[in-house]
Design a protein around this motif. Structure first.
Motif, short mmCIF file in Angstrom:
data_model
loop_
_atom_site.label_atom_id
_atom_site.label_comp_id
_atom_site.label_asym_id
_atom_site.label_seq_id
_atom_site.Cartn_x
_atom_site.Cartn_y
_atom_site.Cartn_z
N VAL A 294 19.54 13.58 22.15
CA VAL A 294 20.91 13.43 21.70
C VAL A 294 21.21 14.01 20.49
N TRP A 295 20.31 14.15 19.42
CA TRP A 295 20.43 14.57 18.23
C TRP A 295 20.67 16.34 18.23
N ALA A 296 19.99 16.82 19.26
CA ALA A 296 20.20 18.40 19.26
C ALA A 296 20.34 18.80 20.84
N PRO A 297 21.64 18.85 21.51
CA PRO A 297 21.38 19.24 22.86
C PRO A 297 22.05 20.37 23.11
N TRP A 298 22.48 20.95 22.03
CA TRP A 298 23.43 22.27 22.51
C TRP A 298 22.49 23.37 22.91
N VAL A 299 21.50 23.63 22.49
CA VAL A 299 20.72 24.94 22.62
C VAL A 299 20.17 24.95 24.07
N THR A 300 19.85 23.71 24.70
CA THR A 300 19.15 23.51 25.84
C THR A 300 20.42 23.75 26.79
N LEU A 301 21.66 23.50 26.54
CA LEU A 301 22.87 23.76 27.57
C LEU A 301 23.08 25.00 27.44
N LEU A 302 22.76 25.88 26.42
CA LEU A 302 22.92 27.39 26.32
C LEU A 302 21.92 27.89 27.00
N LEU A 303 20.73 27.50 27.04
CA LEU A 303 19.57 27.83 27.78
C LEU A 303 19.85 28.14 29.23
N ALA A 304 20.57 26.87 29.77
CA ALA A 304 21.17 26.65 31.31
C ALA A 304 21.91 27.90 31.52
N ARG A 305 22.70 28.05 30.69
CA ARG A 305 23.95 29.28 30.98
C ARG A 305 23.11 30.54 31.00
N LEU A 306 22.29 30.65 30.40
CA LEU A 306 21.64 32.00 30.45
C LEU A 306 20.82 32.03 31.69
N CYS A 307 20.03 30.97 32.17
CA CYS A 307 19.33 30.96 33.28
C CYS A 307 20.14 31.38 34.65
N GLU A 308 21.57 30.75 34.31
CA GLU A 308 22.20 31.07 35.59
C GLU A 308 22.56 32.46 35.50
N GLU A 309 23.20 32.99 34.14
CA GLU A 309 23.19 34.50 34.13
C GLU A 309 22.24 35.60 34.93
N ALA A 310 21.02 34.60 34.57
CA ALA A 310 19.72 35.55 34.87
C ALA A 310 19.54 35.53 36.33
N GLY A 311 20.23 34.69 37.11
CA GLY A 311 19.99 34.78 38.62
C GLY A 311 19.03 33.60 38.94
N LEU A 312 18.98 32.44 38.05
CA LEU A 312 17.95 31.50 38.83
C LEU A 312 18.90 30.83 39.74
N PRO A 313 18.23 30.63 40.93
CA PRO A 313 19.06 30.18 42.28
C PRO A 313 19.82 28.72 41.61
N ASN A 314 21.19 28.58 42.29
CA ASN A 314 21.95 27.25 41.50
C ASN A 314 21.49 26.20 41.95
N GLY A 315 21.46 25.04 41.33
CA GLY A 315 20.89 23.76 41.60
C GLY A 315 19.55 23.57 41.12
N LEU A 316 18.83 24.46 40.92
CA LEU A 316 17.30 24.23 40.54
C LEU A 316 17.22 23.58 39.23
#
Ligand code: NAD
Length: 512
Positions: free
Chosen positions: A198-220
């Motif tokens: 809860v105290w530091a959620p933002w970077v992990t959400l950004l990492l998810a965006r980068l994974c998405e852009e890098a072509g990690l299959p959707n939903g994984l």
């Protein structure tokens, strides 16, 4: 998409490099979908200024269920599970490259969220990029084995994905902890649900965006920020979650081990520490001073491996401690965005106050404050969650301040007489995470390193890491290992295959 309105209240310097409209959206990531959470509101506070810079609606246990079901289906439907290792590795390489490309963006966001210095958050981002690439390389070269047959068979040991795994992380080094879990878990062919703090959620959400852009299959991948007691519990208890990798406090870890035991689910626990750093009288004085200073005060002491119990041989005790105090007093407190800052704010005021209370209790018990021991009143610092670098003497290894993890910029300095005595003191703790040894005598270093119960031993250095070197906590510091080329195996089920190569049927039972 909702844009967070309160970002303008943060001072300009803390916003340097963070684009609120891009990186502070009030959305969580549920199996490939960006949605507004239906859980409680998380208020993100800039530790340097005490100001709220964003709000985020947390995930709920229903999101966990959705993420598990959708993630499992996606792992199969996308072909991720069955994909050849070099094909999955290619995706991990792209994620690593994306993390590296966006390292400054990640660092700025993490500094805003955790208060850490930009130099540290840049290093963490770079380490995360390397972790993804290392796991890609490990995946491509991870051979299954043909085992030595003890019968007329061809025998093999192979590995397969576990299904959905949960990654639960603490607030102190988000992007690095994320990568250490996500990279091997994805490499092994799993779907992953990350539960950031809860105290530091933002970077992990950004990492998810980068994974998405890098072509990690959707939903994984899912990133479900929220409280441990609701979202975390739902994740660990979910019947279809096949494994949990947890980094956090020992009390939480012990509780989760019980939950995992009921499910008969494997769990990796990276927990707390109270690490000894031992300075012998033949040590390179300058090197030891800098190493000890870095070991306890970098990351404002908010580090599981902080060298918080400083043992100094009696013959140099006064000289070493005096100089350590002199240097600690000169460390510059300031915001993580200021390149001159040595010691940045702590994560929250509440955590800072708990550190202050531990120091006060130690003083009431007879400890001497040699430096620090206070909340700074400087006008530039008063709104942040700062605590002055603190060195205490006049304590023994048996005192509470020497036994409990403080997770702040507080070190105790304790004298010792000889090797036997310091090994006994170093091991007189429930923890077993790390140990530092400062000596010119390498035979002694190896003897002491062997004798101290710690997962990592540093000789004439401290707090250095490499992704290729496994990391383990002994005793109350953990269960299982992270990092290293076998990390992928921690997220795989092992399977043995026997192929019969004989011509005759089995000889068994009464012959007909
Ligand atoms: P914490 O145990 O309070 O929380 C860690 C994570 O667990 C958070 O995401 C939290 O929300 C979640 N959580 C809490 N209760 C839960 C529950 N009942 N079910 C599921 N999840 C739950 O720890 P923290 O305060 O965030 O982090 C500091 C601790 O982490 C320190 O003790 C530190 O030593 C340790 N740590 C260890 C390592 C290591 O590698 N050994 C690294 C970093 C931090």
């Amino acid at each position: 998409m909702s844009l967070v309105a309160s970002t303008e209240t943060a001072p300009a310097h803390t916003r340097a490099g963070v684009d609120p409209g891009r990186d502070l959206l009030d959305e969580i990531y549920v199996a490939g979908r960006w949605v507004t959470g239906a859980g409680e509101t998380i208020e993100s506070i800039d530790p340097a200024s005490g100001r709220r810079f964003a709000t985020l609606r947390a995930a709920t246990p229903d999101d966990v269920d959705d993420a598990v079901t959708t993630g499992l289906a996606a792992a199969h439907a996308s072909g991720w599970t069955a994909m050849l290792p070099h094909e999955r590795a290619a995706v991990l390489h792209r994620i690593g490259n994306a993390v590296e490309f966006h390292a400054d963006r990640i660092a700025a966001l993490q500094t805003l969220d955790t208060g850490k210095t930009l130099s540290e958050t840049k290093a963490l981002a770079s380490s995360a990029a390397n972790t993804f690439r290392y796991m890609a390389a490990a995946l491509e070269t991870a051979d299954d084995t043909v085992t030595t047959p003890r019968g007329p068979w061809l025998t093999m040991s192979t590995h397969q994905p576990m299904g959905v795994v949960g990654a639960i992380t603490p607030w102190n080094s988000p992007i690095a902890s994320d990568a250490q879990k996500l990279a091997p878990a994805l490499a092994a062919g799993n779907a992953v649900i990350s539960k950031p703090p809860v105290w530091a959620p933002w970077v992990t959400l950004l990492l998810a965006r980068l994974c998405e852009e890098a072509g990690l299959p959707n939903g994984l991948l899912s990133v479900l920020p929220g409280p441990g007691r609701t979202v975390g519990e739902a994740l660990v208890r979910h019947p279809q979650v096949a494994k949990i990798s947890f980094t956090g406090g020992t009390t939480t870890g012990r509780h989760l081990a019980h939950v995992a035991a009921d499910k008969l689910m494997p769990i990796t626990l990276e927990l707390g520490g109270k690490s000894p750093t031992i300075v012998f009288d033949d040590a390179d004085f300058e090197r030891a001073l800098q190493g000890v200073l870095f070991g306890i005060f970098s990351s404002s002491g908010q580090s599981c491996i902080a060298g918080s119990r400083i043992f100094v041989q009696r013959s140099i005790f006064n000289a070493f401690t005096d100089e350590l105090v002199r240097r600690a007093e000169r460390l510059r407190l300031g915001p993580g965005t200021d390149p001159r800052t040595d010691v940045a704010p702590m994560i929250t005021r509440a955590h800072r106050d708990s550190v202050a209370a531990m120091v006060e209790a130690a003083v009431a018990n007879g400890a001497h404050i040699r430096c620090g021991g206070k909340i700074p009143t400087d006008p530039d610092l008063v709104d942040g969650s700062y605590y002055a670098p603190t060195i205490l003497t006049g304590v023994t290894n048996a005192d509470t301040i020497s036994r409990e993890e403080i997770f702040g910029p507080v070190g105790v300095v304790i004298p010792f007489d000889d090797e036997t005595n310091v090994i006994a003191q170093a091991n007189d703790t429930v923890y077993g995470l790390a140990c530092g040894i400062w000596t010119r005598d390498y035979r002694r270093a190896l003897r002491v390193g062997d004798a101290v119960d710690a997962g990592t031993v540093w000789v004439n250095t401290y707090k250095q890491f490499s992704i290729s070197t496994p990391f383990t906590g002994l005793r109350d510091s953990g269960l299982g290992t992270e990092k290293g080329r076998d990390a992928i195996r921690q997220y795989s089920d092992q399977k043995s295959i026997y192929l019969d190569r004989s011509d005759a049927p089995m000889r068994w039972g009464t012959p007909r």
